[in-house]
Design a protein around this motif. Structure first.
Motif, PDB file in Angstrom:
ATOM      1  N   ILE A  49       2.670   0.833   7.586  1.00 39.21           N
ATOM      2  CA  ILE A  49       3.524  -0.036   6.781  1.00 39.21           C
ATOM      3  C   ILE A  49       3.612  -1.419   7.408  1.00 39.21           C
ATOM      4  O   ILE A  49       3.516  -2.440   6.722  1.00 39.21           O
ATOM      5  CB  ILE A  49       4.919   0.602   6.617  1.00 39.21           C
ATOM      6  N   GLY A 100       8.859   7.966   5.975  1.00 42.66           N
ATOM      7  CA  GLY A 100       7.666   8.018   6.801  1.00 42.66           C
ATOM      8  C   GLY A 100       7.935   8.365   8.254  1.00 42.66           C
ATOM      9  O   GLY A 100       7.039   8.818   8.957  1.00 42.66           O
ATOM     10  N   PHE A 145       2.199   6.620   9.183  1.00 42.98           N
ATOM     11  CA  PHE A 145       2.778   5.802   8.118  1.00 42.98           C
ATOM     12  C   PHE A 145       3.593   4.617   8.634  1.00 42.98           C
ATOM     13  O   PHE A 145       3.426   3.494   8.129  1.00 42.98           O
ATOM     14  CB  PHE A 145       3.633   6.670   7.194  1.00 42.98           C
ATOM     15  N   TRP A 148       8.645   5.358   1.664  1.00 43.49           N
ATOM     16  CA  TRP A 148       8.021   5.707   2.936  1.00 43.49           C
ATOM     17  C   TRP A 148       8.499   4.841   4.086  1.00 43.49           C
ATOM     18  O   TRP A 148       8.267   5.185   5.247  1.00 43.49           O
ATOM     19  CB  TRP A 148       6.502   5.647   2.814  1.00 43.49           C
ATOM     20  N   LYS A 197       0.830  -1.213   0.000  1.00 39.17           N
ATOM     21  CA  LYS A 197       0.000   0.000   0.000  1.00 39.17           C
ATOM     22  C   LYS A 197       0.860   1.258   0.000  1.00 39.17           C
ATOM     23  O   LYS A 197       0.480   2.285  -0.560  1.00 39.17           O
ATOM     24  CB  LYS A 197      -0.910  -0.024   1.232  1.00 39.17           C
ATOM     25  N   TYR A 198       2.041   1.169   0.628  1.00 34.93           N
ATOM     26  CA  TYR A 198       2.931   2.321   0.749  1.00 34.93           C
ATOM     27  C   TYR A 198       4.166   2.111  -0.122  1.00 34.93           C
ATOM     28  O   TYR A 198       4.755   1.024  -0.118  1.00 34.93           O
ATOM     29  CB  TYR A 198       3.370   2.520   2.207  1.00 34.93           C
TER      30      TYR A 198
END
Length: 237
Positions: A141, A127, A137, A123, A118-119
């Motif tokens: 993750i 993040g 974030f 990140w 998704k990330y």
């Protein structure tokens, strides 16, 4: 880590083909060690802040006298500078080990789920330092990798406890992330040590909860990788 110590069944399939999985057991153990090291460093830091509070501020006032003037440090203040420097080194080691674990965790989750994370990969690192997004974030993750590894499984409670305590320590302004200099922290210890100790306790709690979270998430992913790598018996006709 209990059943995680069994042979790495995902290294090769029964047919001799290499699997796409990366062993997260070693990086998981190292991440746990790094978290506990950082937690121990913050315990020592709290002890030194309590010592400063008990000693009381010298008659000459705080180390930072204002206007760019700094008085000579006492032996206790000088040792606190050393303690904070060593603590910073422990946090750096912890960060490197934790990120190494997260990278492998994401790679395995992608291989298990067959979908992209998704990330974006940047990140994993950015993040933690980009304002606002660093409030969710990093936890996101880890949670995304867990769900990719074990869809339908409930996220371990230790992940939320870890992140909640981390935010408490970070946002308190006196934990791992703060703008005050060491001399200013020393002045705080003299005038009001309890907020410092509360922040230290949150950081230590986050480190311990983080160690449990790494163990729990790693164990679930290892079990799923073993399942995915196990030889499949032919179905009876």
């Amino acid at each position: 880590m209990g059943h995680e110590d069994a042979p790495t069944a995902w290294e090769e399939r029964a047919a001799g083909q290499a699997t796409p999985f990366r062993d997260v057991r070693v990086t998981g153990r190292l991440a746990v060690a790094g978290l506990l090291l950082a937690g121990a460093a913050w315990v020592v830091r709290g002890v030194w802040e309590a010592r400063l509070a008990l000693a009381g501020e010298p008659a000459s006032g705080p180390p930072d006298q204002g206007g760019g003037v700094h008085r000579p440090l006492t032996a206790l203040e000088d040792s606190y500078h050393l303690v904070t420097s060593l603590g910073g080194g422990a946090v750096l080691i912890c960060a490197l080990l934790f990120l190494s674990w997260v990278v492998r965790l994401r790679d395995n989750a992608r291989a298990l789920s067959g979908r992209a994370s998704k990330y974006a990969g940047i990140w994993v690192y950015a993040g933690w330092i980009v304002p606002v997004v660093n409030l969710w974030f990093p936890r996101g993750i880890v949670a995304d990798a867990f769900r990719g590894s074990a869809p339908g499984r409930r996220l371990p409670a230790s992940v939320n406890v870890w992140w909640g305590l981390w935010l408490l320590g970070m946002l308190s302004g006196v934990g791992i992330v703060y703008e005050d200099s060491t001399d200013e922290i020393i002045a705080r210890a003299y005038t009001g040590v309890w907020p410092l100790l509360a922040s230290d306790a949150a950081v230590v709690g986050a480190a311990v909860a983080g160690a449990f979270a790494v163990r729990a998430v790693t164990a679930v992913q290892v079990a799923r990788m073993r399942e995915a790598a196990a030889p499949r018996l032919p179905q009876p006709v």
